[in-house]
Write an enzyme that holds these catalytic residues in place. Structure first.
Site, short mmCIF file in Angstrom:
data_model
loop_
_atom_site.label_atom_id
_atom_site.label_comp_id
_atom_site.label_asym_id
_atom_site.label_seq_id
_atom_site.Cartn_x
_atom_site.Cartn_y
_atom_site.Cartn_z
CG LEU A 65 35.29 38.43 -0.48
CD1 LEU A 65 36.30 38.46 0.66
CD2 LEU A 65 34.57 37.09 -0.50
CG HIS B 151 38.21 18.34 -9.24
ND1 HIS B 151 39.14 18.67 -8.28
CD2 HIS B 151 38.85 17.50 -10.10
CE1 HIS B 151 40.29 18.07 -8.55
NE2 HIS B 151 40.14 17.35 -9.64
CG ASP C 254 45.62 19.36 -1.71
OD1 ASP C 254 45.20 18.92 -2.81
OD2 ASP C 254 46.66 18.95 -1.16
C1 IPE Z 1 48.05 22.62 -4.85
O1 IPE Z 1 47.48 21.35 -4.76
C2 IPE Z 1 47.39 23.40 -5.95
C3 IPE Z 1 45.98 23.69 -5.76
C4 IPE Z 1 45.25 23.46 -4.70
C5 IPE Z 1 45.37 24.35 -6.87
P1 IPE Z 1 48.20 20.09 -5.42
O2 IPE Z 1 47.39 18.91 -5.05
O3 IPE Z 1 48.45 20.32 -6.84
O4 IPE Z 1 49.59 20.10 -4.63
P2 IPE Z 1 50.73 19.00 -4.47
O5 IPE Z 1 51.26 18.73 -5.84
O6 IPE Z 1 50.13 17.80 -3.84
O7 IPE Z 1 51.74 19.65 -3.58
C1 IPE Z 2 42.68 20.12 -5.14
O1 IPE Z 2 42.40 18.78 -4.98
C2 IPE Z 2 42.19 20.69 -6.44
C3 IPE Z 2 43.23 20.95 -7.44
C4 IPE Z 2 44.52 20.86 -7.26
C5 IPE Z 2 42.78 21.39 -8.74
P1 IPE Z 2 43.31 17.66 -5.64
O2 IPE Z 2 42.81 17.39 -7.01
O3 IPE Z 2 44.74 18.00 -5.53
O4 IPE Z 2 42.99 16.41 -4.70
P2 IPE Z 2 44.03 15.39 -4.09
O5 IPE Z 2 45.05 16.21 -3.38
O6 IPE Z 2 44.60 14.61 -5.22
O7 IPE Z 2 43.22 14.57 -3.15
MG MG Z 3 46.17 17.73 -4.14
#
Ligand code: IPE
Ligand code: IPE
Ligand code: MG
Length: 252
Positions: free
Chosen positions: A131, A37, A20
């Protein structure tokens, strides 16, 4: 930072990661979320390579949740494209590293091209025995558990099982992760301290590690640090410390 060498005997077999913070990482740099990303892919590459090197057997990466479909279309499209491009680019490297790819989640919900590429990569790596890299794509634990319950209920209706025989083991067999042991360690980056619908059943007794570091900054050192932190914990599974470490607590 100098890292203590890891104790091979107490390495987790299975590590699960909620990757995240890509969007915030990019915003902090005045960039578009998509840039985050792209940078996140570099962390994936590094963590996969370190996991293989140190002998982790299973690594589950939460790459896209069921709820992530509700993001702006442009971001969802960019993520799906990135997934296709990354898997195409990395499949040779996965084979070189003896990594076997698996996908868990609602596979049919993914765009056609994405399904094809993922399936091809799964097939091309299915002889590898290093792995196991498990990508959670269009995954949510509630979705997974509801499906498990439906299939168990159907088996009961068909007279194949008796409801009294429903056990932890049987339930496990109906989850997407039936071939994998439960993770001993779950890591979430970006400072959020929640599970976000990830492996709810399988994480019942996992050690949880939350770090404020955003995913694109989570590299070798941070990964090894999380494992070292895990190795300092005492896993009691409901027992007392004395039962776990009898010699330490024995009267002198
Ligand atoms: C959780 O991250 C899902 C992934 C890392 C794929 P999100 O960014 O979507 O989670 P919330 O919504 O903040 O909890
Ligand atoms: C995690 O990073 C990747 C996915 C959920 C696909 P985020 O896109 O959730 O990044 P933040 O949490 O908004 O910073
Ligand atoms: Mg996120």
């Amino acid at each position: 930072m100098q890292l203590e060498p890891l104790d091979k005997a107490t390495l987790p077999k299975h590590i699960a990661i909620i990757m995240d913070g890509n969007g915030r990482w990019a915003k902090e740099r005045g960039q578009d979320r998509i840039y985050g990303h792209h940078e996140g892919v570099l962390s994936v590459r590094e963590v996969v390579s370190v996991a293989g090197e140190i002998g982790i057997e299973y690594l589950t990466l939460y790459a896209f949740s069921t709820e992530n479909w509700n993001r702006p279309k442009a971001e969802v499209d960019a993520l799906m494209e990135l997934l296709v491009a990354t898997i195409r680019q990395e499949v040779d490297e996965l084979n070189r590293r003896n990594v076997r790819l698996h996908v868990i989640g609602d596979f049919a919900a993914l765009p056609q091209l994405c399904q094809q590429e993922m399936q091809e990569a799964i097939d091309l790596t299915n002889k590898n025995n290093g792995l196991n890299l498990i990508l959670a794509l269009s995954y949510s634990a509630k979705w997974e558990m509801i499906n498990a319950i439906k299939s168990i209920a159907q088996q009961a209706l068909d007279g194949k099982i008796n409801p009294n025989e429903i056990s932890d083991e049987l339930f496990h067999q109906h989850l997407c992760t039936h071939q994998f042991p439960d993770p001993e360690l779950m890591i979430r980056t970006s400072g959020e301290c929640r599970i976000s619908n990830f492996l709810l059943y399988q994480l019942a007794y996992s050690e949880l590690y939350f770090t404020p570091i955003h995913w694109p900054d989570f590299r070798r050192e941070q990964f090894l640090h999380a494992i070292a932190n895990y190795q300092q914990r005492e896993r009691r599974f409901g027992k007392t410390s004395e039962q776990i470490q009898p010699s330490e607590h024995a009267p002198k």
